[in-house]
Design an enzyme around this catalytic site. Structure first.
Site, short mmCIF file in Angstrom:
data_model
loop_
_atom_site.label_atom_id
_atom_site.label_comp_id
_atom_site.label_asym_id
_atom_site.label_seq_id
_atom_site.Cartn_x
_atom_site.Cartn_y
_atom_site.Cartn_z
N ASP A 180 0.85 -1.19 0.00
CA ASP A 180 0.00 0.00 0.00
C ASP A 180 0.88 1.24 0.00
O ASP A 180 1.66 1.46 0.93
CB ASP A 180 -0.89 -0.02 1.25
CG ASP A 180 -1.88 1.13 1.30
OD1 ASP A 180 -1.89 1.95 0.36
OD2 ASP A 180 -2.65 1.19 2.28
N HIS A 224 -11.68 -1.39 2.54
CA HIS A 224 -10.70 -0.73 3.39
C HIS A 224 -11.21 -0.58 4.82
O HIS A 224 -12.31 -0.08 5.05
CB HIS A 224 -10.40 0.67 2.82
CG HIS A 224 -9.68 1.58 3.75
ND1 HIS A 224 -10.29 2.63 4.42
CD2 HIS A 224 -8.38 1.60 4.14
CE1 HIS A 224 -9.40 3.26 5.16
NE2 HIS A 224 -8.24 2.66 5.02
N GLU A 255 -10.23 3.48 -1.21
CA GLU A 255 -10.43 3.99 0.15
C GLU A 255 -10.56 5.50 0.19
O GLU A 255 -11.09 6.06 1.14
CB GLU A 255 -9.30 3.55 1.07
CG GLU A 255 -7.98 4.22 0.87
CD GLU A 255 -6.95 3.85 1.92
OE1 GLU A 255 -6.73 4.66 2.84
OE2 GLU A 255 -6.39 2.75 1.84
#
Length: 368
Positions: A197, A299, A249
Site C-alpha cells: 500500500d 478498506h 479507500e
C-alpha cells in the site's frame, strides 16, 4: 409503518494501541461518531462513521444542523429514498468527504434497525452470498517499522492463521522498499500473500518503476499507488504492470468507482463503507464490480465489512485492523484464516454504552 421519532448523536475519540504510519500520514486518533435512531414502534438502530485525526466535529455539525432533523417522521424501511433525499439536500457539499461520512452514520443506523426488526444479521439481509471470507492483517506492516520488526510481526500473523499481510511502501528510495518486502517474502515463503500500500504517494512514472520492482516478490496487489483523482494515470499503470492495482479507500461516491471500472483503471476496488456514504451505496459498488468481474477488498472497518463481504459474491478479502474494541463487547471471529460474519440480528456490533458514555467527547445531542 414505523417512523423515526428521535435521534441521538455522540462522538468518541479512539487512540490506536500501536503506532500506525504510512507514506503520507500517521494514524493519531479515530474520531468516531455514533448515531442512534429511535422509532415509534420501540425499535432502534445504531450506526457510526469515523475520521482519522480531524473532521469529527464537522460531521457532528452536519448531522445535527442539516441531516438528522430531516429524518424525523421518516419510515426507516424506505432507506433508498432517505439516502437519496439526504444526498440531494447536501448537494452543495457533495461529493465530499464530510458529507459522505455523515450520510454513512445515518445509513448504517437505518440498516441496523431494519435488520434487527427483520430478525436477520446484516450479511443475510444484504444477500447472504458466502459464510466466510479470507482475512489478512495490516497491523504489523506500518511504514516506520524496520525490516527485522516487519519479519517478526508478519511471521506472528502467519502463525496466528492470517492468510496474508499488508506492508506499507513509499520509502524515499526504492531499495528501502525492496529490502523490507524481500525480507518478509523470504521469511513467510511463497504461499503467504503480501499486499502493498503506497497511500497515493507516487507519480505515474514512479508507480510504474516501483511496480516493476515489486513484482519480483510476488505481491497480491499494489494499493493506492497514485492520487485517487488521477484516473488516467491509474489506467496507464494498469497497462504497464501485471500486478493487480487496488483503489477505493479515498473515493466518496459510487460514481467514482463507476468511472474507474468503465475505464479499466483498476483491478480491485476497495470501498470503505463510511467514506462511500454507507451500506446502501457500498452494495451498489460491490454489485457493479461483480458484473465486471472485479474483486472487492474493502478498506478498514472490519467490524462492518466482515458482514458486507459475506453478503456479496465479489468480495475476496477482509482487512484486519482492530479499532472498536474499547467501545464494543463483540469481536470479529476468525477460523482457519477466514473471517466469519456475526449471526446476531443487526449490523453485527454490540456496543458497550457504559464505556461509550465514559469516553464520549461531549454530551449526547438529541434531535426530536
Amino acid at each position: 409503518m414505523a417512523i423515526i421519532q428521535r435521534i441521538e448523536i455522540v462522538q468518541v475519540d479512539l487512540i490506536p494501541k500501536t503506532k500506525r504510519s504510512d507514506a503520507i500520514q500517521s494514524f493519531v486518533a479515530q474520531e468516531t461518531v455514533l448515531v442512534t435512531l429511535h422509532c415509534d414502534d420501540g425499535s432502534s438502530g445504531t450506526g457510526y462513521t469515523y475520521t482519522i485525526g480531524t473532521g469529527g466535529s464537522s460531521i457532528v455539525a452536519l448531522l445535527k444542523d442539516h441531516l438528522a432533523p430531516r429524518l424525523i417522521g421518516c419510515a426507516p424501511e424506505n432507506y433508498e429514498h432517505i439516502w437519496r433525499d439526504l444526498l440531494r439536500h447536501t448537494n452543495a457539499t457533495a461529493v465530499g468527504a464530510i458529507t459522505s461520512l455523515a450520510l454513512a452514520a445515518i445509513d448504517t443506523a437505518i440498516w441496523d434497525r431494519n435488520c434487527r426488526q427483520a430478525g436477520l444479521p446484516l450479511w443475510k439481509m444484504a444477500g447472504g452470498a458466502q459464510p466466510r471470507v479470507p482475512v489478512y492483517t495490516t497491523e504489523g506492516g506500518w511504514l516506520h517499522l524496520e525490516p527485522s520488526a516487519l519479519v517478526d510481526l508478519t511471521l506472528q500473523a502467519k502463525d496466528q492463521g492470517f492468510l496474508g499481510a499488508k506492508i506499507k511502501v513509499g520509502k524515499k528510495h526504492l531499495a528501502e522498499d525492496m529490502a523490507r518486502l524481500s525480507a518478509v517474502r523470504n521469511a513467510v515463503g511463497d504461499h503467504f500473500e503480501i499486499m502493498v500500500d503506497a497511500n497515493q504517494s507516487f507519480t505515474a512514472a514512479e508507480a510504474i518503476r516501483r511496480a516493476h520492482a515489486y513484482s519480483e516478490v510476488g505481491i497480491a496487489w499494489l494499493e493506492e499507488p497514485l492520487p485517487a483523482q488521477n484516473i488516467n494515470a491509474h489506467k496507464q499503470l494498469v497497462a504497464h504492470t501485471s500486478i493487480p492495482i487496488a483503489v477505493g479507500e479515498s473515493m466518496y461516491d459510487p460514481g467514482q468507482f463507476g468511472e474507474y471500472l468503465k475505464q479499466e483503471a483498476c483491478s480491485i476496488v476497495q470501498p470503505d463503507v463510511a467514506r462511500v456514504g454507507g451500506i446502501t451505496p457500498w452494495l451498489k459498488v460491490a454489485h457493479l464490480a461483480e458484473t465486471l468481474g472485479v474483486a472487492v477488498c474493502p478498506h478498514f472497518l472490519m467490524e462492518l465489512h466482515v458482514s458486507l463481504c459475506a453478503a456479496v459474491p465479489s468480495a475476496t478479502w477482509v482487512e484486519y485492523i482492530p479499532q472498536l474494541d474499547d467501545l464494543t463487547d463483540s469481536r470479529i471471529r476468525i477460523e482457519q484464516g477466514h473471517a466469519l460474519p456475526p449471526d446476531e440480528p443487526g449490523i453485527g456490533i454490540s456496543w458497550n454504552w457504559q464505556r461509550i458514555t465514559a469516553q464520549q467527547k461531549f454530551s449526547t445531542i438529541i434531535i426530536k
